[in-house]
Design a protein around this motif. Structure first.
Motif, PDB file in Angstrom:
ATOM      1  N   GLN A   3      -6.387  11.003   8.578  1.00 55.23           N
ATOM      2  CA  GLN A   3      -6.000  10.258   9.232  1.00 55.23           C
ATOM      3  C   GLN A   3      -5.649   8.947   8.595  1.00 55.23           C
ATOM      4  O   GLN A   3      -6.394   8.569   7.620  1.00 55.23           O
ATOM      5  CB  GLN A   3      -6.649   9.715  10.669  1.00 55.23           C
ATOM      6  CG  GLN A   3      -7.071  10.809  11.697  1.00 55.23           C
ATOM      7  CD  GLN A   3      -7.860  10.308  12.990  1.00 55.23           C
ATOM      8  OE1 GLN A   3      -8.660   9.158  12.871  1.00 55.23           O
ATOM      9  NE2 GLN A   3      -7.519  10.726  14.016  1.00 55.23           N
ATOM     10  N   VAL A   5      -4.056   4.957   8.140  1.00 52.58           N
ATOM     11  CA  VAL A   5      -3.968   3.639   8.750  1.00 52.58           C
ATOM     12  C   VAL A   5      -3.536   2.882   7.720  1.00 52.58           C
ATOM     13  O   VAL A   5      -4.236   2.463   6.643  1.00 52.58           O
ATOM     14  CB  VAL A   5      -5.266   3.337   9.230  1.00 52.58           C
ATOM     15  CG1 VAL A   5      -5.226   1.596   9.937  1.00 52.58           C
ATOM     16  CG2 VAL A   5      -5.964   4.263  10.281  1.00 52.58           C
ATOM     17  N   GLU A   6      -2.340   2.289   8.056  1.00 51.36           N
ATOM     18  CA  GLU A   6      -1.686   1.125   6.959  1.00 51.36           C
ATOM     19  C   GLU A   6      -1.992  -0.259   7.456  1.00 51.36           C
ATOM     20  O   GLU A   6      -2.554  -0.703   8.688  1.00 51.36           O
ATOM     21  CB  GLU A   6      -0.230   1.245   6.948  1.00 51.36           C
ATOM     22  CG  GLU A   6       0.341   2.709   6.838  1.00 51.36           C
ATOM     23  CD  GLU A   6       0.810   3.409   8.121  1.00 51.36           C
ATOM     24  OE1 GLU A   6       1.628   4.488   7.913  1.00 51.36           O
ATOM     25  OE2 GLU A   6      -0.037   3.215   8.955  1.00 51.36           O
ATOM     26  N   SER A   7      -1.920  -1.207   6.554  1.00 51.04           N
ATOM     27  CA  SER A   7      -2.251  -2.456   6.805  1.00 51.04           C
ATOM     28  C   SER A   7      -1.247  -3.340   5.786  1.00 51.04           C
ATOM     29  O   SER A   7      -1.016  -2.716   4.690  1.00 51.04           O
ATOM     30  CB  SER A   7      -3.510  -2.905   6.834  1.00 51.04           C
ATOM     31  OG  SER A   7      -4.120  -2.445   5.302  1.00 51.04           O
ATOM     32  N   CYS A  22      -3.206   1.666   2.546  1.00 45.99           N
ATOM     33  CA  CYS A  22      -3.174   2.735   3.272  1.00 45.99           C
ATOM     34  C   CYS A  22      -4.741   3.240   3.094  1.00 45.99           C
ATOM     35  O   CYS A  22      -4.909   3.753   1.864  1.00 45.99           O
ATOM     36  CB  CYS A  22      -2.231   3.839   3.361  1.00 45.99           C
ATOM     37  SG  CYS A  22      -2.401   5.377   3.781  1.00 45.99           S
ATOM     38  N   TYR A  95       5.515   3.586   6.293  1.00 42.57           N
ATOM     39  CA  TYR A  95       4.784   4.407   6.748  1.00 42.57           C
ATOM     40  C   TYR A  95       3.928   4.986   5.483  1.00 42.57           C
ATOM     41  O   TYR A  95       4.738   5.387   4.446  1.00 42.57           O
ATOM     42  CB  TYR A  95       5.388   5.697   7.365  1.00 42.57           C
ATOM     43  CG  TYR A  95       5.915   5.380   8.515  1.00 42.57           C
ATOM     44  CD1 TYR A  95       7.358   5.041   8.924  1.00 42.57           C
ATOM     45  CD2 TYR A  95       5.127   5.372  10.157  1.00 42.57           C
ATOM     46  CE1 TYR A  95       7.978   4.467  10.115  1.00 42.57           C
ATOM     47  CE2 TYR A  95       5.777   5.203  11.065  1.00 42.57           C
ATOM     48  CZ  TYR A  95       7.222   4.527  11.372  1.00 42.57           C
ATOM     49  OH  TYR A  95       7.962   4.212  12.563  1.00 42.57           O
ATOM     50  N   TYR A 106       0.128  14.462   7.112  1.00 39.13           N
ATOM     51  CA  TYR A 106      -0.266  13.321   7.762  1.00 39.13           C
ATOM     52  C   TYR A 106       0.347  12.043   7.562  1.00 39.13           C
ATOM     53  O   TYR A 106       1.137  11.779   6.506  1.00 39.13           O
ATOM     54  CB  TYR A 106      -1.641  12.864   6.960  1.00 39.13           C
ATOM     55  CG  TYR A 106      -2.357  14.124   6.564  1.00 39.13           C
ATOM     56  CD1 TYR A 106      -2.770  14.394   4.947  1.00 39.13           C
ATOM     57  CD2 TYR A 106      -2.852  15.316   7.247  1.00 39.13           C
ATOM     58  CE1 TYR A 106      -3.646  15.355   4.772  1.00 39.13           C
ATOM     59  CE2 TYR A 106      -3.454  16.481   6.741  1.00 39.13           C
ATOM     60  CZ  TYR A 106      -3.970  16.544   5.559  1.00 39.13           C
ATOM     61  OH  TYR A 106      -4.649  17.676   5.084  1.00 39.13           O
ATOM     62  N   TRP A 107       0.328  11.084   8.552  1.00 40.68           N
ATOM     63  CA  TRP A 107       1.218  10.300   8.695  1.00 40.68           C
ATOM     64  C   TRP A 107       0.446   9.196   9.419  1.00 40.68           C
ATOM     65  O   TRP A 107      -0.397   9.467  10.320  1.00 40.68           O
ATOM     66  CB  TRP A 107       2.540  10.349   9.757  1.00 40.68           C
ATOM     67  CG  TRP A 107       3.300  11.315   8.696  1.00 40.68           C
ATOM     68  CD1 TRP A 107       3.649  12.704   8.958  1.00 40.68           C
ATOM     69  CD2 TRP A 107       4.546  10.926   8.111  1.00 40.68           C
ATOM     70  NE1 TRP A 107       4.529  13.052   8.217  1.00 40.68           N
ATOM     71  CE2 TRP A 107       5.227  12.155   7.647  1.00 40.68           C
ATOM     72  CE3 TRP A 107       4.975   9.660   7.530  1.00 40.68           C
ATOM     73  CZ2 TRP A 107       6.454  12.040   6.725  1.00 40.68           C
ATOM     74  CZ3 TRP A 107       6.266   9.686   6.685  1.00 40.68           C
ATOM     75  CH2 TRP A 107       7.037  10.695   6.208  1.00 40.68           C
ATOM     76  N   GLY A 108       0.569   7.847   8.865  1.00 40.05           N
ATOM     77  CA  GLY A 108       0.046   6.989   9.698  1.00 40.05           C
ATOM     78  C   GLY A 108       1.092   6.180  10.644  1.00 40.05           C
ATOM     79  O   GLY A 108       2.116   6.660  10.862  1.00 40.05           O
ATOM     80  N   GLN A 109       0.526   5.068  11.302  1.00 35.16           N
ATOM     81  CA  GLN A 109       1.317   4.623  12.739  1.00 35.16           C
ATOM     82  C   GLN A 109       2.592   3.711  12.173  1.00 35.16           C
ATOM     83  O   GLN A 109       3.244   3.374  12.916  1.00 35.16           O
ATOM     84  CB  GLN A 109       0.431   3.907  13.505  1.00 35.16           C
ATOM     85  CG  GLN A 109       0.058   2.500  13.119  1.00 35.16           C
ATOM     86  CD  GLN A 109      -0.942   2.300  11.857  1.00 35.16           C
ATOM     87  OE1 GLN A 109      -1.421   3.258  11.406  1.00 35.16           O
ATOM     88  NE2 GLN A 109      -1.098   1.053  11.322  1.00 35.16           N
ATOM     89  N   GLY A 110       2.517   3.283  10.845  1.00 35.85           N
ATOM     90  CA  GLY A 110       3.434   2.353  10.378  1.00 35.85           C
ATOM     91  C   GLY A 110       3.061   1.130  10.503  1.00 35.85           C
ATOM     92  O   GLY A 110       2.175   0.517  11.072  1.00 35.85           O
ATOM     93  N   THR A 111       3.769   0.102   9.518  1.00 36.99           N
ATOM     94  CA  THR A 111       3.483  -1.303   9.499  1.00 36.99           C
ATOM     95  C   THR A 111       4.825  -1.908   9.340  1.00 36.99           C
ATOM     96  O   THR A 111       5.589  -1.510   8.388  1.00 36.99           O
ATOM     97  CB  THR A 111       2.502  -1.655   8.482  1.00 36.99           C
ATOM     98  OG1 THR A 111       2.123  -3.214   8.367  1.00 36.99           O
ATOM     99  CG2 THR A 111       2.925  -1.301   7.053  1.00 36.99           C
TER     100      THR A 111
END
Length: 117
Positions: A3, A5-7, A22, A95, A106-111
């Motif tokens: 999983q 997660v971006e920030s 990420c 992303y 695998y992909w993050g939710q985007g920022t």
């Protein structure tokens, strides 16, 4: 299963810099590639940069070469995108993605990154 997660997204002015991060939960293997993509509303998702997990081999879209830098920290399971000299046209959702070789499964939710004139 990995999983992501971006920030680090936010609002900046033209010419400013921003650093996206990420974090991956789960094991990333040597043959994985980690990358950054961006997608504006109603448009296709476009490649920005990538890096091999086991090496420092990087690749960039022509439009960001010289301004953006992708890096990784294998110990922390993180990938970063340093963006310098940002332009208003860089405004979009960014992303993080990863997967075996160049298969981004695998992909993050985007920022969101917003660059004001």
């Amino acid at each position: 299963q990995v999983q992501l997660v971006e920030s680090g997204g936010g609002l900046v002015q033209a010419g400013d810099s921003l650093r996206l991060s990420c974090t991956a939960s789960g094991r990333l293997l040597g043959h994985h590639t980690m990358g950054w993509f961006r997608q504006a509303p109603g448009k296709e998702r476009n490649f920005v940069a990538s890096i091999r997990w086991s090496r420092n081999s990087t690749s960039y879209a022509e439009s960001v070469t010289g301004r953006f830098t992708i890096s990784k920290d294998n110990a922390k399971n993180t990938v970063a995108l340093q963006m310098n000299s940002l332009k208003p046209r860089n405004t979009t959702v960014y992303y993080c993605a990863g997967g075996p070789f160049d298969n981004y499964s695998y992909w993050g939710q985007g920022t969101q990154v917003t660059v004001s004139p």
